[in-house]
Design a protein around this motif. Structure first.
Motif, PDB file in Angstrom:
ATOM      1  N   MET A 162      31.353  47.442  40.187  1.00 51.44           N
ATOM      2  CA  MET A 162      32.054  47.195  38.933  1.00 51.44           C
ATOM      3  C   MET A 162      32.360  48.502  38.190  1.00 51.44           C
ATOM      4  O   MET A 162      33.382  48.614  37.521  1.00 51.44           O
ATOM      5  CB  MET A 162      31.215  46.269  38.043  1.00 51.44           C
ATOM      6  N   GLU A 163      31.463  49.467  38.322  1.00 49.79           N
ATOM      7  CA  GLU A 163      31.726  50.771  37.710  1.00 49.79           C
ATOM      8  C   GLU A 163      32.967  51.411  38.327  1.00 49.79           C
ATOM      9  O   GLU A 163      33.814  51.969  37.620  1.00 49.79           O
ATOM     10  CB  GLU A 163      30.510  51.688  37.896  1.00 49.79           C
ATOM     11  N   GLN A 174      38.876  52.596  37.997  1.00 49.03           N
ATOM     12  CA  GLN A 174      40.208  52.424  38.565  1.00 49.03           C
ATOM     13  C   GLN A 174      41.156  51.750  37.580  1.00 49.03           C
ATOM     14  O   GLN A 174      42.344  52.086  37.523  1.00 49.03           O
ATOM     15  CB  GLN A 174      40.110  51.602  39.859  1.00 49.03           C
ATOM     16  N   ALA A 175      40.638  50.789  36.804  1.00 52.54           N
ATOM     17  CA  ALA A 175      41.467  50.103  35.812  1.00 52.54           C
ATOM     18  C   ALA A 175      41.683  50.944  34.562  1.00 52.54           C
ATOM     19  O   ALA A 175      42.578  50.641  33.760  1.00 52.54           O
ATOM     20  CB  ALA A 175      40.834  48.765  35.437  1.00 52.54           C
ATOM     21  N   THR A 191      41.978  43.255  28.300  1.00 51.19           N
ATOM     22  CA  THR A 191      43.049  43.975  27.596  1.00 51.19           C
ATOM     23  C   THR A 191      42.540  45.268  26.960  1.00 51.19           C
ATOM     24  O   THR A 191      43.193  46.302  27.031  1.00 51.19           O
ATOM     25  CB  THR A 191      43.653  43.075  26.516  1.00 51.19           C
ATOM     26  N   GLU A 192      41.371  45.183  26.348  1.00 48.65           N
ATOM     27  CA  GLU A 192      40.800  46.349  25.676  1.00 48.65           C
ATOM     28  C   GLU A 192      39.549  46.853  26.372  1.00 48.65           C
ATOM     29  O   GLU A 192      39.311  48.057  26.430  1.00 48.65           O
ATOM     30  CB  GLU A 192      40.483  46.003  24.221  1.00 48.65           C
ATOM     31  N   TYR A 193      38.748  45.921  26.917  1.00 45.45           N
ATOM     32  CA  TYR A 193      37.513  46.279  27.604  1.00 45.45           C
ATOM     33  C   TYR A 193      37.487  45.620  28.986  1.00 45.45           C
ATOM     34  O   TYR A 193      38.036  44.524  29.185  1.00 45.45           O
ATOM     35  CB  TYR A 193      36.276  45.829  26.817  1.00 45.45           C
ATOM     36  N   PHE A 194      36.861  46.314  29.933  1.00 45.09           N
ATOM     37  CA  PHE A 194      36.707  45.758  31.272  1.00 45.09           C
ATOM     38  C   PHE A 194      35.620  44.688  31.303  1.00 45.09           C
ATOM     39  O   PHE A 194      35.667  43.755  32.097  1.00 45.09           O
ATOM     40  CB  PHE A 194      36.365  46.879  32.263  1.00 45.09           C
TER      41      PHE A 194
END
Length: 358
Positions: free
Chosen positions: A142-143, A148-149, A311-314
């Protein structure tokens, strides 16, 4: 006979190879016959006393006899067998020996897996590793996806408020026997035969008392507090005066997340510990005083948002802090959550399983 001259480190070294069939036994050889001195004031003789082999001279100017005969004790059969066994056969035999040694080592490790009867070694460690390793791999994955995002994580804290045991837990049978034996040894000491005359006449019986005899010596009207409280009898879980023999934790129920511990978002101007303290005061009020043994969180977990919410946080990173109740209790009027309870670890697990359907 052939002679070869070698130059090494500015020194002339001669090597001689002789055929044993042309060299009589007992022939004396000296380094002077090669034109190389020994450095000890003169040549040193060397005798040939075998019928096979070769003679050579080392860097010290000494003649050395290298025999091709088998070493003493091995016999002719061993020498003949060594000559007939091929390199591949010797290599295969050595590999088989190493394989047998490895199998023996593995069998031994299998035999010593238990330190005592019916108690496997490292069972708890293996259980933890089976749970922790996949979770660690998931966090690392996930990190990478968050990087990447190009989206950050939302920081949150979860505060585990713990009330320590008030009384000692019930003793097992072996513990009672241990303390009885220790009390006996403290009162009587070592026992020696009476014929030695070194034992005291004082038997020490006045120093040995049961719990009931000890309670009988208390002042009149004084009664020890019960180990099982009224809250235990009635099933009241909204007080710290319950489950005195074990640890209990503050649990709160939220409409979204269900049963959990007090949580809060971390502001940019505060530390994780300050946010953990604020999570308790905002959830159950300020009447409950807590003690924080460390500034370091005890664990961290991740909660990844769905694609439409990224949108703002993963996702969320939740840092867990373990603190201890110092004094006070929860005032029900100040509670912001839908419900709260002081639960033991087993009770908390049961409620979460009922809620999640697992």
């Amino acid at each position: 006979m052939s002679v070869s001259t070698i130059h090494l480190a500015g020194r002339r070294i001669a090597a001689l190879s002789l055929s044993a069939s042309k060299l009589p036994a007992g022939t004396a050889l000296t380094t002077s016959c090669f034109g190389v001195g020994t450095g000890r004031g003169g040549p040193e003789p060397a005798s040939v006393d075998a019928m096979t082999g070769s003679v050579c001279m080392n860097t010290a100017g000494q003649v050395r006899w290298q025999s091709s005969k088998p070493k003493k004790g091995k016999g002719k059969d061993a020498a003949a067998a060594a000559d007939t066994v091929s390199y591949e056969a010797r290599k295969a035999a050595e590999k088989a020996r190493r394989t047998d040694a490895y199998k023996g080592k593995m069998e031994r490790l299998e035999r010593i897996k238990t330190r005592r009867v019916d108690t496997p070694k490292g069972a708890l460690k293996q259980t933890f590793t089976q749970w922790f390793k996949p979770k660690l791999d998931f966090h690392q994955m996930m990190e990478r996806k968050a990087r990447q995002a190009g989206l950050p994580w939302k920081m949150k804290v979860a505060t585990v408020v713990e009330r320590l045991p008030v009384v000692e837990p019930d003793q097992e049978d072996w513990e009672k026997e241990y303390w009885d034996l220790k009390t006996h040894l403290y009162a009587y000491g070592r026992q020696y035969p009476k014929e030695l005359g070194i034992m005291s006449d004082d038997s020490g019986e006045d120093f040995v008392m049961t719990d009931e005899e000890l309670f009988a010596l208390l002042p009149e009207g004084f009664k020890p507090a019960p180990r099982e409280t009224e809250a235990d009898a009635t099933g009241d879980v909204k007080t710290t005066d319950r489950q005195l023999k074990t640890r209990i934790y503050l649990a709160v129920q939220d409409a979204t997340d269900g049963w959990s511990v007090p949580t809060a978002d971390v502001n940019e101007s505060e530390t994780l510990l300050d946010a953990a303290k604020r999570a308790v005061s905002e959830t159950v009020g300020t009447n409950l005083s807590i003690y924080c043994p460390s500034n370091c969180p005890m664990a961290v977990d991740m909660k990844v948002y769905d694609k439409e919410k990224q949108t703002e946080y993963f996702g969320e990173k939740i840092f867990f802090f373990r603190v201890q109740r110092d004094e006070g209790d929860v005032v029900e009027a100040d509670v912001k959550a839908e419900d709260y309870a002081w639960l033991s670890r087993e009770e908390m697990t049961e409620r979460v399983k009922e809620e999640k359907g697992d």
